[in-house]
Design a protein around this motif. Sequence first.
Motif, PDB file in Angstrom:
ATOM      1  N   VAL A  47       0.861  -1.170   0.000  1.00  0.00           N
ATOM      2  CA  VAL A  47       0.000   0.000   0.000  1.00  0.00           C
ATOM      3  C   VAL A  47       0.903   1.228   0.000  1.00  0.00           C
ATOM      4  N   ALA A  48       0.735   2.062  -1.014  1.00  0.00           N
ATOM      5  CA  ALA A  48       1.520   3.297  -1.090  1.00  0.00           C
ATOM      6  C   ALA A  48       1.171   4.174   0.106  1.00  0.00           C
ATOM      7  N   GLU A  49       2.163   4.794   0.656  1.00  0.00           N
ATOM      8  CA  GLU A  49       1.970   5.687   1.814  1.00  0.00           C
ATOM      9  C   GLU A  49       1.239   4.981   2.945  1.00  0.00           C
ATOM     10  N   TYR A  50       1.687   3.765   3.240  1.00  0.00           N
ATOM     11  CA  TYR A  50       1.091   2.957   4.300  1.00  0.00           C
ATOM     12  C   TYR A  50       1.117   3.701   5.633  1.00  0.00           C
ATOM     13  N   SER A  51       0.024   3.614   6.349  1.00  0.00           N
ATOM     14  CA  SER A  51      -0.091   4.188   7.684  1.00  0.00           C
ATOM     15  C   SER A  51      -0.516   3.068   8.631  1.00  0.00           C
ATOM     16  N   ALA A  52       0.346   2.737   9.565  1.00  0.00           N
ATOM     17  CA  ALA A  52       0.088   1.611  10.458  1.00  0.00           C
ATOM     18  C   ALA A  52      -1.103   1.866  11.372  1.00  0.00           C
ATOM     19  N   PRO A  53      -1.832   0.796  11.729  1.00  0.00           N
ATOM     20  CA  PRO A  53      -2.905   0.948  12.699  1.00  0.00           C
ATOM     21  C   PRO A  53      -2.341   1.342  14.066  1.00  0.00           C
ATOM     22  N   ALA A  54      -3.177   1.958  14.875  1.00  0.00           N
ATOM     23  CA  ALA A  54      -2.784   2.337  16.234  1.00  0.00           C
ATOM     24  C   ALA A  54      -3.781   1.717  17.201  1.00  0.00           C
ATOM     25  N   TRP A  55      -3.411   0.599  17.743  1.00  0.00           N
ATOM     26  CA  TRP A  55      -4.311  -0.129  18.649  1.00  0.00           C
ATOM     27  C   TRP A  55      -4.484   0.626  19.946  1.00  0.00           C
ATOM     28  N   PRO A  56      -5.675   0.828  20.443  1.00  0.00           N
ATOM     29  CA  PRO A  56      -6.980   0.540  19.850  1.00  0.00           C
ATOM     30  C   PRO A  56      -7.640   1.785  19.271  1.00  0.00           C
ATOM     31  N   ASP A  57      -6.882   2.684  18.677  1.00  0.00           N
ATOM     32  CA  ASP A  57      -7.391   3.956  18.152  1.00  0.00           C
ATOM     33  C   ASP A  57      -8.279   3.745  16.924  1.00  0.00           C
ATOM     34  N   PRO A  58      -9.577   4.006  17.013  1.00  0.00           N
ATOM     35  CA  PRO A  58     -10.473   3.801  15.870  1.00  0.00           C
ATOM     36  C   PRO A  58     -10.193   4.764  14.713  1.00  0.00           C
TER      37      PRO A  58
END
Length: 122
Positions: A58-69
């Motif tokens: 995925v271009a410009e990937y942004s990682a998830p931030a658990w548990p930030d919706p």
Amino acid sequence: MIGTLQCVVLDCPEPKALAEFYRGLLGGEVDRPGQQWSLDADWSTLHHGGGVLAFQRVAEYSAPAWPDPAKPQQFHLDIAVEDLGVGKAEVLRSGGSVLDDSYERWAVFADPVGHPFCLVQA
């Protein structure tokens, strides 16, 4: 039932590197050739037992931030179907919607609450 689970696909910046990470955790074989997918710089797989994890660049990937919706978990299901047209009709009848059906061998849908998934011609 319209199909079978083909794989779970995780978004990431470097597919091969993430496949190798999970191989270190789970064992298995990275990038086993198959008719279901192309293996290239944008797509990698890990075959473990009877299952497959796939990794999609995925271009410009942004990682998830658990548990930030505001930055939720990122993955989708690939579901193998014998007949893409029959599968599409069943998805729509069941409350799903089409996101992109411009491909020859697969189509992207959303479940009733917006999670994307693909139907892939077996």
